[in-house]
Design a protein around this motif. Structure first.
Motif, mmCIF file in Angstrom:
data_model
loop_
_atom_site.group_PDB
_atom_site.id
_atom_site.type_symbol
_atom_site.label_atom_id
_atom_site.label_comp_id
_atom_site.label_asym_id
_atom_site.label_seq_id
_atom_site.Cartn_x
_atom_site.Cartn_y
_atom_site.Cartn_z
ATOM 1 N N GLU A 147 1.181 -1.285 0.031
ATOM 2 C CA GLU A 147 0.272 -0.255 -0.173
ATOM 3 C C GLU A 147 0.865 1.152 -0.050
ATOM 4 O O GLU A 147 0.749 2.226 -1.073
ATOM 5 C CB GLU A 147 -1.017 0.130 1.532
ATOM 6 C CG GLU A 147 -1.944 0.732 1.176
ATOM 7 C CD GLU A 147 -2.712 0.866 2.627
ATOM 8 O OE1 GLU A 147 -2.738 2.109 3.267
ATOM 9 O OE2 GLU A 147 -3.350 0.059 2.772
ATOM 10 N N GLN A 148 1.761 1.658 0.509
ATOM 11 C CA GLN A 148 3.289 2.713 1.092
ATOM 12 C C GLN A 148 3.630 2.630 -0.417
ATOM 13 O O GLN A 148 3.680 3.758 -0.941
ATOM 14 C CB GLN A 148 3.899 2.392 1.877
ATOM 15 C CG GLN A 148 5.136 3.541 2.151
ATOM 16 C CD GLN A 148 3.970 4.433 2.963
ATOM 17 O OE1 GLN A 148 3.196 4.743 3.449
ATOM 18 N NE2 GLN A 148 4.771 5.917 2.407
ATOM 19 N N GLY A 150 2.488 1.534 -3.549
ATOM 20 C CA GLY A 150 1.259 2.815 -3.981
ATOM 21 C C GLY A 150 1.713 4.116 -3.562
ATOM 22 O O GLY A 150 0.928 4.870 -4.721
ATOM 23 N N ASN A 151 1.164 4.009 -3.254
ATOM 24 C CA ASN A 151 0.794 5.764 -2.439
ATOM 25 C C ASN A 151 1.723 6.518 -2.638
ATOM 26 O O ASN A 151 1.975 7.445 -3.998
ATOM 27 C CB ASN A 151 0.591 5.419 -0.997
ATOM 28 C CG ASN A 151 -0.271 5.425 -0.587
ATOM 29 O OD1 ASN A 151 -1.340 5.561 -0.643
ATOM 30 N ND2 ASN A 151 -0.381 5.183 0.752
ATOM 31 N N GLU A 152 3.196 6.180 -2.711
ATOM 32 C CA GLU A 152 3.936 6.529 -3.295
ATOM 33 C C GLU A 152 4.340 6.967 -5.030
ATOM 34 O O GLU A 152 5.353 8.124 -5.790
ATOM 35 C CB GLU A 152 6.271 5.925 -2.703
ATOM 36 C CG GLU A 152 5.746 5.535 -1.437
ATOM 37 C CD GLU A 152 7.060 5.247 -0.450
ATOM 38 O OE1 GLU A 152 7.603 4.755 -1.529
ATOM 39 O OE2 GLU A 152 7.156 5.669 0.702
ATOM 40 N N GLY A 154 1.552 6.342 -6.271
ATOM 41 C CA GLY A 154 0.742 7.676 -6.980
ATOM 42 C C GLY A 154 1.502 9.835 -6.944
ATOM 43 O O GLY A 154 0.857 10.544 -7.797
ATOM 44 N N LYS A 155 1.977 9.043 -5.978
ATOM 45 C CA LYS A 155 3.002 10.926 -5.571
ATOM 46 C C LYS A 155 3.445 11.774 -7.064
ATOM 47 O O LYS A 155 4.059 12.904 -7.525
ATOM 48 C CB LYS A 155 3.910 11.555 -4.300
ATOM 49 C CG LYS A 155 2.600 10.520 -2.828
ATOM 50 C CD LYS A 155 3.414 10.756 -1.889
ATOM 51 C CE LYS A 155 3.057 10.054 -0.598
ATOM 52 N NZ LYS A 155 4.168 10.240 0.104
#
Length: 156
Positions: A147-148, A150-152, A154-155
């Motif tokens: 998840e982390q 994926g979040n990174e 997406g930035k």
């Protein structure tokens, strides 16, 4: 149980790549490469064990017809005794070896302090899902890391 009658080659099996299709059952499992038994293990939940198995990385790079065969065990309290006897009888080459992946040992232990109420909650979750506490924690950590990532990504 007569060990002479246990033939891993005649047990139900699946290719390693389709391990997500394994049943949810207590079992003794055998990692096979053709007609050679590479590893024997035990688990209270075959499916859960192989979703996060520590040998997956080691096995997926091996050449050959790698399969997981299993012997379902209705009485999970007998798993340890059966596994020990089968390992002694068959003597698979990967049992009692370190897990290696591209030359790096991936079998490590990490000690953490957690409040008793958190541990109790995790133990209840693990019991409800019929899996070990360590297996549950590894799965939760893997999800958090993915998840982390994926979040990174997406930035960007």
């Amino acid at each position: 149980m007569n060990l002479e009658t246990v033939d891993p080659l005649t047990l139900p099996s699946l290719p390693l790549a389709t391990r997500a299709e394994l049943p949810n059952c207590p079992a003794i499992y055998f990692v096979l490469n053709g007609d050679a038994v590479l590893y024997i293990g035990r688990t209270s939940n075959l499916y859960q064990r192989w979703i996060a198995d520590h040998r997956w990385h080691q096995l997926k790079v091996m050449s050959g017809d790698i399969r997981i065969a299993w012997l379902e065990c209705g009485d999970a309290s007998l798993l340890s005794e059966i596994e020990t006897a089968l390992i002694k009888h068959i003597q698979p080459c990967l049992n009692q070896t370190k897990v290696e992946c591209e030359g790096i040992s991936i079998k490590t232990k990490t000690m953490v302090y957690m409040p008793p109420e958190l541990r109790e909650a995790l133990e209840r979750m693990a019991a409800k899902e019929n899996r070990s506490l360590s297996n549950l924690i590894v799965t939760l950590l893997q999800r958090a890391v993915e998840e982390q990532k994926g979040n990174e990504s997406g930035k960007d």
